[in-house]
Motif scaffolding. Structure first.
Motif, PDB file in Angstrom:
ATOM      1  N   CYS A 250      28.511  57.980  60.524  1.00 21.03           N
ATOM      2  CA  CYS A 250      28.215  58.198  61.929  1.00 21.03           C
ATOM      3  C   CYS A 250      28.734  59.354  62.531  1.00 21.03           C
ATOM      4  CB  CYS A 250      28.169  57.155  62.784  1.00 21.03           C
ATOM      5  SG  CYS A 250      27.240  55.785  62.657  1.00 21.03           S
ATOM      6  N   TRP A 251      30.210  59.486  62.099  1.00 26.47           N
ATOM      7  CA  TRP A 251      30.869  60.766  62.593  1.00 26.47           C
ATOM      8  C   TRP A 251      30.714  62.060  61.740  1.00 26.47           C
ATOM      9  CZ3 TRP A 251      36.378  58.180  62.693  1.00 26.47           C
ATOM     10  CH2 TRP A 251      36.481  57.130  63.809  1.00 26.47           C
TER      11      TRP A 251
ATOM     12  N   ALA B  23      28.423  67.032  62.211  1.00 22.42           N
ATOM     13  CA  ALA B  23      27.468  68.156  61.702  1.00 22.42           C
ATOM     14  C   ALA B  23      26.395  68.881  63.074  1.00 22.42           C
ATOM     15  CB  ALA B  23      26.368  67.394  60.720  1.00 22.42           C
ATOM     16  N   GLN B  24      26.297  68.075  64.097  1.00 23.49           N
ATOM     17  CA  GLN B  24      25.626  68.704  65.082  1.00 23.49           C
ATOM     18  C   GLN B  24      26.379  69.620  65.859  1.00 23.49           C
ATOM     19  OE1 GLN B  24      25.077  65.093  67.611  1.00 23.49           O
ATOM     20  NE2 GLN B  24      23.428  64.322  66.265  1.00 23.49           N
ATOM     21  N   LEU B  25      27.712  70.007  65.238  1.00 25.02           N
ATOM     22  CA  LEU B  25      28.410  71.443  65.818  1.00 25.02           C
ATOM     23  C   LEU B  25      27.982  72.453  65.191  1.00 25.02           C
ATOM     24  CD1 LEU B  25      32.044  69.744  65.905  1.00 25.02           C
ATOM     25  CD2 LEU B  25      30.709  70.512  68.017  1.00 25.02           C
TER      26      LEU B  25
ATOM     27  N   PRO C 114      21.276  70.620  62.475  1.00 28.20           N
ATOM     28  CA  PRO C 114      20.524  69.488  62.835  1.00 28.20           C
ATOM     29  C   PRO C 114      19.734  69.853  64.224  1.00 28.20           C
ATOM     30  CG  PRO C 114      22.791  68.932  62.570  1.00 28.20           C
ATOM     31  CD  PRO C 114      22.575  70.324  62.546  1.00 28.20           C
ATOM     32  N   ALA C 115      19.789  70.600  65.206  1.00 33.01           N
ATOM     33  CA  ALA C 115      19.208  71.173  66.326  1.00 33.01           C
ATOM     34  C   ALA C 115      17.851  71.747  65.720  1.00 33.01           C
ATOM     35  CB  ALA C 115      19.694  72.163  67.265  1.00 33.01           C
ATOM     36  N   ALA C 116      18.004  72.751  64.678  1.00 33.41           N
ATOM     37  CA  ALA C 116      16.812  73.339  64.148  1.00 33.41           C
ATOM     38  C   ALA C 116      15.887  72.383  63.508  1.00 33.41           C
ATOM     39  CB  ALA C 116      17.234  74.582  63.321  1.00 33.41           C
ATOM     40  N   LEU C 117      16.217  71.419  62.767  1.00 35.91           N
ATOM     41  CA  LEU C 117      15.616  70.657  62.090  1.00 35.91           C
ATOM     42  C   LEU C 117      14.920  69.561  63.225  1.00 35.91           C
ATOM     43  CD1 LEU C 117      17.825  69.481  59.117  1.00 35.91           C
ATOM     44  CD2 LEU C 117      15.451  70.825  59.046  1.00 35.91           C
ATOM     45  N   SER C 118      15.772  69.048  64.274  1.00 39.16           N
ATOM     46  CA  SER C 118      15.217  68.209  65.236  1.00 39.16           C
ATOM     47  C   SER C 118      13.985  68.795  65.951  1.00 39.16           C
ATOM     48  CB  SER C 118      16.146  67.807  66.218  1.00 39.16           C
ATOM     49  OG  SER C 118      17.053  67.109  65.377  1.00 39.16           O
ATOM     50  N   GLN C 119      13.972  70.343  66.177  1.00 41.95           N
ATOM     51  CA  GLN C 119      12.957  70.669  66.973  1.00 41.95           C
ATOM     52  C   GLN C 119      11.507  70.649  66.065  1.00 41.95           C
ATOM     53  OE1 GLN C 119      14.276  74.794  67.542  1.00 41.95           O
ATOM     54  NE2 GLN C 119      15.417  74.378  69.269  1.00 41.95           N
ATOM     55  N   ARG C 120      11.745  70.487  64.687  1.00 38.39           N
ATOM     56  CA  ARG C 120      10.602  70.519  63.840  1.00 38.39           C
ATOM     57  C   ARG C 120      10.048  69.104  63.560  1.00 38.39           C
ATOM     58  NH1 ARG C 120      13.640  74.591  61.224  1.00 38.39           N
ATOM     59  NH2 ARG C 120      12.702  76.773  61.540  1.00 38.39           N
TER      60      ARG C 120
ATOM     61  N   LEU D  47      19.250  62.586  62.823  1.00 41.02           N
ATOM     62  CA  LEU D  47      20.280  63.835  62.896  1.00 41.02           C
ATOM     63  C   LEU D  47      20.810  63.977  64.274  1.00 41.02           C
ATOM     64  CD1 LEU D  47      19.209  66.418  60.227  1.00 41.02           C
ATOM     65  CD2 LEU D  47      20.827  64.493  59.963  1.00 41.02           C
ATOM     66  N   GLY D  48      20.018  63.623  65.456  1.00 39.44           N
ATOM     67  CA  GLY D  48      20.331  64.022  66.609  1.00 39.44           C
ATOM     68  C   GLY D  48      20.047  65.575  66.905  1.00 39.44           C
ATOM     69  N   ALA D  49      20.460  65.935  68.217  1.00 35.70           N
ATOM     70  CA  ALA D  49      20.285  67.218  68.200  1.00 35.70           C
ATOM     71  C   ALA D  49      21.387  68.088  68.770  1.00 35.70           C
ATOM     72  CB  ALA D  49      19.176  67.729  69.252  1.00 35.70           C
TER      73      ALA D  49
END
Length: 139
Positions: free
Chosen positions: A71-72, A77-79, A83-89, A97-99
Motif C-alpha cells: 500500500c505504501w 509511487a503517486q509522487l 499513476p496519474a497518467a494511467l488513471s486518466q486512461r 493505483l490512485g491518482a
C-alpha cells in the motif's frame, strides 16, 4: 491443495468483495473525511486479503507487513506522474493505483490491515490450540 487452503482462498475472495462493496457504498453515500479514511483503510484490508489468497499459510505479521508495504509503495509511487497518467486512461488503473499522493492515506492503510492481522492471529491461535493439545504431565 488442502481443503483448508481452498476454504481460506474462498474466504479471502468473499472478504475482498465485501470490503470493496463497503468502500463503494461509503463513497456513494458519504462525503468528506469518513469517505477518505475508510477508503484507505478498506484498501489496506483488500490488499491483506490478496496476500492471504496468494499465500494462505503465511503468518499474520509477515502478511500484514507485506500488505502495508505494498500500500505504501503504491501511495508513494503517486509522487511520480505515472499513476496519474494511467488513471486518466483507465477506471481500473485509477482504482488500483490512485491518482495523487495523500499522506493521510499512508497513516490509514495500517488501520485496515492491523485489525485483520489481529483477527488472523486469533483464528490461528484458536485453530492451533484445537489441533495441537498441550501435553499434560501424569504421574
Amino acid at each position: 491443495m488442502s481443503l483448508a487452503v481452498r476454504w481460506t482462498r474462498l474466504l479471502m475472495v468473499v472478504s475482498a468483495a465485501g470490503f470493496a462493496g463497503a468502500a463503494y457504498a461509503i463513497r456513494a453515500t458519504m462525503d468528506g473525511p469518513i469517505e477518505q479514511y475508510s477508503g484507505a483503510a478498506l484498501s489496506g484490508a483488500i490488499v491483506y486479503t490478496i496476500v492471504i489468497f496468494i499465500s494462505p499459510l503465511i503468518s499474520p505479521l509477515p502478511a500484514g507487513s507485506a500488505a502495508i508495504a505494498y500500500c505504501w509503495f503504491i501511495e508513494f509511487a503517486q509522487l511520480t506522474p505515472v499513476p496519474a497518467a494511467l488513471s486518466q486512461r483507465s477506471w481500473l488503473a485509477r482504482q488500483l493505483l490512485g491518482a495523487q499522493f495523500d499522506l493521510i492515506d499512508v497513516a490509514w492503510y495500517p488501520v485496515g490491515v492491523i485489525s485483520l492481522v489481529a483477527a488472523h492471529w486469533l483464528v490461528r491461535a484458536r485453530t492451533h490450540s484445537r489441533t495441537d493439545p498441550t501435553p499434560t504431565l501424569t504421574s
